[in-house]
Design a protein around this motif. Sequence first.
Motif, PDB file in Angstrom:
ATOM      1  N   ASN A   1      37.834   2.454  30.653  1.00 39.23           N
ATOM      2  CA  ASN A   1      39.234   2.930  30.247  1.00 39.23           C
ATOM      3  C   ASN A   1      39.685   3.996  31.549  1.00 39.23           C
ATOM      4  N   THR A   2      39.131   3.847  32.469  1.00 40.81           N
ATOM      5  CA  THR A   2      39.740   4.530  33.803  1.00 40.81           C
ATOM      6  C   THR A   2      40.409   5.806  33.561  1.00 40.81           C
TER       7      THR A   2
ATOM      8  N   THR B   1      47.208   0.334  31.824  1.00 38.93           N
ATOM      9  CA  THR B   1      47.236   1.815  32.245  1.00 38.93           C
ATOM     10  C   THR B   1      48.535   2.130  32.478  1.00 38.93           C
ATOM     11  N   HIS B   2      49.171   1.532  33.512  1.00 33.98           N
ATOM     12  CA  HIS B   2      50.419   1.691  34.068  1.00 33.98           C
ATOM     13  C   HIS B   2      51.469   1.909  32.527  1.00 33.98           C
TER      14      HIS B   2
ATOM     15  N   ARG C   1      43.364  -6.321  37.236  1.00 35.28           N
ATOM     16  CA  ARG C   1      44.741  -6.472  37.162  1.00 35.28           C
ATOM     17  C   ARG C   1      45.113  -6.211  35.610  1.00 35.28           C
ATOM     18  N   ARG C   2      44.609  -6.736  34.661  1.00 34.26           N
ATOM     19  CA  ARG C   2      45.074  -6.607  33.378  1.00 34.26           C
ATOM     20  C   ARG C   2      44.765  -5.219  32.881  1.00 34.26           C
ATOM     21  N   ARG C   3      43.729  -4.626  33.349  1.00 38.39           N
ATOM     22  CA  ARG C   3      43.500  -3.094  32.869  1.00 38.39           C
ATOM     23  C   ARG C   3      44.503  -2.272  33.462  1.00 38.39           C
TER      24      ARG C   3
ATOM     25  N   ALA D   1      41.764   3.281  23.645  1.00 42.04           N
ATOM     26  CA  ALA D   1      42.142   3.864  24.987  1.00 42.04           C
ATOM     27  C   ALA D   1      42.758   5.328  24.817  1.00 42.04           C
ATOM     28  N   ALA D   2      43.423   5.739  23.782  1.00 43.06           N
ATOM     29  CA  ALA D   2      43.964   6.828  23.732  1.00 43.06           C
ATOM     30  C   ALA D   2      44.499   7.214  22.455  1.00 43.06           C
TER      31      ALA D   2
END
Length: 389
Positions: free
Chosen positions: A303-304, A259-260, A253-255, A187-188
């Motif tokens: 991964n938005t 992210t938040h 929603r989980r993704r 993710a990061a």
Amino acid sequence: MYRLYPAPAQAERLRRWGHTCRAVWNLALEQRIYVLQQRGRCLRADEQCRYLTQARHDLDWIGELPSQTPQQILRRLDRAYDNFWNADHPARFPRYKKRSARLSIPLPGQAVRVRPINRKWAFVRIPKLGEVKFRLSRALGGDVQNATVTTDASGRWSISFAVRTRSPAPLANTLPPVGVDFGVKQAAYCSDEAQPRLMPPTLTAGERRRLEGLERRKARQVRHAHTHRGGRHSIRLQKTLREIARIKARQARRRLDFTHKLTTDLAKNHGLVGIEDLRVKSMTASAGRGSRKAGLNRGILDNTPGERRRQLAYKCPRYGSVLVAVVPAGTSQTCGRCGHRDPLSRTDRDSFRCVKCGHGDDADHNAATVTLHRALRMADDAVCRRALR
């Protein structure tokens, strides 16, 4: 955003209102395009509201809406045009809303009333609908300026409030800076961490098997519909599509939840956050079905990166930190220690070893370090420019 629990009759009425709002948007947009092409001038919400008043008397399906809702739609259309004309805004020309699009019902703040029941539940009073129960997952934190009722693909209703807060301006965040590389496999990767941050699986193994089975069933039912029903969807096919939409909405929603949490942690615990100024639209340009590029596109969008940047843009000022977007060219080929750029430094997909100084590192961690150095230089240049004014 709060989960809304309307009664069956209320949900059906909200659904009708949502499609009416979509129709009002499309009609207003079509009128603006026609006037621009035929008369060479632009309509605005103030002028269209006069036509809207007559339409509410002539058309019952528009008159069913709360009186302020169509006006809010026209103001949102004004904002869409202003964003399109703004050279610094990435918005495109306003588009028509499809029937399959997410339903949205805007309401001004003076039209709704919130009545708490206890710490976890509350009622919101909506004109022509009455009180609707919603989950008070967190305090509103201010005066309600407007509200929007929406539904997702699975049919779950939600309501979001725009509130005016009276909190003082945050103090400058003096915590250490960080550079972040948003990847595909992870993710990061943060420049100050030794391990990457991974997104938890958005679907369990059972949900994944269920989704695969539903996709196969959908393919059979669609093929049968085109062969024997002239393309018309059967009740069973509609049920299959709803089940697929419900699972994918849960996955989304989980993704979004991950992210938040990621962006809040970055903005809260670092004084400066450096990210790459990625052009996601160009990176995910269409590819042939089944090609490797199509799989890469899905990995990037999963991964938005665009949503992460959007969230950091408003969360960093909230916590007193600074967001800096740097030019991404060459971050994967530049050494994070000496700054030498050479494609040969990438020994393979995951490793980096500088051909000049011999510095070795994980490729994504090295890219995060380069991003941090570029962000610090950009921040220093900005400070110098402000001092010279």
